[in-house]
Design an enzyme around this catalytic site. Structure first.
Site, PDB file in Angstrom:
ATOM      1  N   HIS A 141       1.176  -1.570   0.034  1.00  0.00           N
ATOM      2  CA  HIS A 141      -0.171   0.427  -0.463  1.00  0.00           C
ATOM      3  C   HIS A 141       1.161   1.316   0.117  1.00  0.00           C
ATOM      4  O   HIS A 141       0.415   2.313   0.239  1.00  0.00           O
ATOM      5  CB  HIS A 141      -1.186   0.081   1.337  1.00  0.00           C
ATOM      6  CG  HIS A 141      -0.923  -0.154   2.867  1.00  0.00           C
ATOM      7  ND1 HIS A 141      -0.986   0.361   3.832  1.00  0.00           N
ATOM      8  CD2 HIS A 141       0.768  -0.540   3.111  1.00  0.00           C
ATOM      9  CE1 HIS A 141      -0.011   0.630   4.373  1.00  0.00           C
ATOM     10  NE2 HIS A 141       1.468  -0.129   4.671  1.00  0.00           N
ATOM     11  N   HIS A 142       2.100   1.146   0.418  1.00  0.00           N
ATOM     12  CA  HIS A 142       2.888   2.607  -0.097  1.00  0.00           C
ATOM     13  C   HIS A 142       2.587   2.493  -1.764  1.00  0.00           C
ATOM     14  O   HIS A 142       3.901   3.681  -1.448  1.00  0.00           O
ATOM     15  CB  HIS A 142       4.019   2.349   0.547  1.00  0.00           C
ATOM     16  CG  HIS A 142       3.771   1.744   2.383  1.00  0.00           C
ATOM     17  ND1 HIS A 142       2.911   2.986   2.939  1.00  0.00           N
ATOM     18  CD2 HIS A 142       4.483   1.634   2.849  1.00  0.00           C
ATOM     19  CE1 HIS A 142       3.526   2.632   3.504  1.00  0.00           C
ATOM     20  NE2 HIS A 142       3.719   1.381   4.023  1.00  0.00           N
ATOM     21  N   CYS A 143       3.102   1.618  -1.874  1.00  0.00           N
ATOM     22  CA  CYS A 143       3.317   2.014  -4.253  1.00  0.00           C
ATOM     23  C   CYS A 143       2.310   2.768  -5.064  1.00  0.00           C
ATOM     24  O   CYS A 143       0.832   2.312  -4.309  1.00  0.00           O
ATOM     25  CB  CYS A 143       3.668   0.961  -4.899  1.00  0.00           C
ATOM     26  SG  CYS A 143       4.434   1.200  -6.250  1.00  0.00           S
TER      27      CYS A 143
END
Length: 353
Positions: A141-143
């Site tokens: 979920h950080h990309c």
């Protein structure tokens, strides 16, 4: 849309649980330099096999996402950047990766992540077909479309949703329930101005990534303090998941079920017990099943050796409660057993306070 193998039919005899041995990152002990247990996905599957819930031929084999699949979200420029080992080293936070030839990095680091990404996309379709699906990996979920970070090289959550919007009739609204300890800034940036996607995010407000810009995309923001414990946490999750789903009834829920909220996690900074994590997943699945909304769960962050066992225990618990089932999962409000169970949970949570 382009032709993709990821949406080709999966055998109906399988559980909608997606995995491949290719998920696991192992080479020369380098994976030990990251607090990540790079074999945790395989361990979850082994626990589920030991408990006789699944067997190899009963799970859906994840397939690797191709460049063409990835380009549904990612820019060509970003994918080209991953051809530089130092870029991958920065994203995965494993510094020595910078010194490896890129073909090794592609095979040993990026291929596992691309396979997990393919798994999330496949699980999206399965969830719509079967009512639920679990990708034992994924949850990067950080990309976002043009930037990786925090161990996340591909935007699998964004991809799964975009694939559904483009290819599956009747899926036009999605809700992301992100309960990893970190803010999910990747999908938030990707869906910043997209009114079809409702984001709920509960995270430790003091840790990585602290992305103020991305926070503007969150419709329900639950900012937690250091050391938050079970009682307060479960109540907040229950209240806000119910609130989110009452505010908007989506066609699919993507549930980012990070286990880095576990007490003692070196990065998460929260203090949730193993039992608290199992209960959290139960709360989310009950809310989805009661409203008959398909749910896709991804496992995301979790940096301790014991997290694999907890994920497996949670899946076993969901099964024991009848919230996930191998048959076409059509249980819902008409099932008195489920109704009673939901009432009991509401009582339990009321008693906690």
């Amino acid at each position: 849309p382009h032709r993709t193998e990821l949406y080709e039919d999966t055998p109906s005899a399988c559980w909608p649980i997606v995995y491949s041995p290719d998920y696991n990152i192992t080479f020369m002990g380098l994976e030990k330099l990251h607090p990540f247990d790079a074999g945790k996905w395989g361990k979850v599957i082994n626990f589920l096999k030991e408990e006789k819930l699944i067997a190899d031929d009963l799970i859906v084999q994840a397939r690797e996402a191709t460049d063409e699949d990835l380009l549904v979200v990612h820019t060509r420029r970003y994918l080209n950047k991953l051809k530089w080992s130092f870029v991958v080293a920065t994203i995965t936070e494993i510094p020595p990766v910078a010194f490896l030839p890129n073909f090794v990095v592609q095979r040993k680091v990026l291929k596992p992540l691309r396979t997990q990404t393919g798994g999330t996309i496949m699980a999206g379709k399965l969830a719509v077909d079967r009512g639920w699906a679990i990708n034992v990996g994924g949850g990067f979920h950080h990309c976002s479309s043009d930037k990786g970070g925090g161990f996340c090289a591909y935007a699998d959550i964004t991809l799964a949703i975009k694939f559904l919007f483009e290819r599956v009739q009747g899926v036009s609204k999605a809700t992301i329930i992100d309960l990893d300890a970190h803010q999910g800034n990747g999908h938030e940036r990707d869906f910043m101005d997209d009114h079809r996607v409702y984001i709920m995010d509960a995270y430790n407000r003091y840790i990585y990534p602290g992305d103020g810009f991305a926070k503007r995309a969150i419709k329900r923001k639950v900012e937690l303090e250091w050391g938050t414990e079970d009682t307060e946490y479960l109540q907040k999750v229950h209240t806000h998941v119910e609130g989110a789903l009452n505010e908007l009834k989506p066609d699919i829920i993507i549930y980012n079920a990070g286990t880095d909220i576990l007490d003692g996690d070196p990065l998460g900074g929260l203090a949730i017990s193993p039992q608290g994590i199992v209960k959290r997943d139960e709360v989310v699945f009950k809310a989805a099943r009661r409203r008959r909304i398909p749910i896709l769960m991804v496992t995301s962050g979790g940096y301790q050796k014991r997290t694999a066992r907890i994920i497996a225990d949670s899946i076993l618990n969901l099964h024991n409660l009848g919230l996930i089932d191998k048959e076409l999962a059509t249980i819902g409000a008409e099932n008195p057993k489920v109704e009673q169970m939901i009432r009991d949970t509401a009582k339990d949570l009321a008693n906690l306070s």
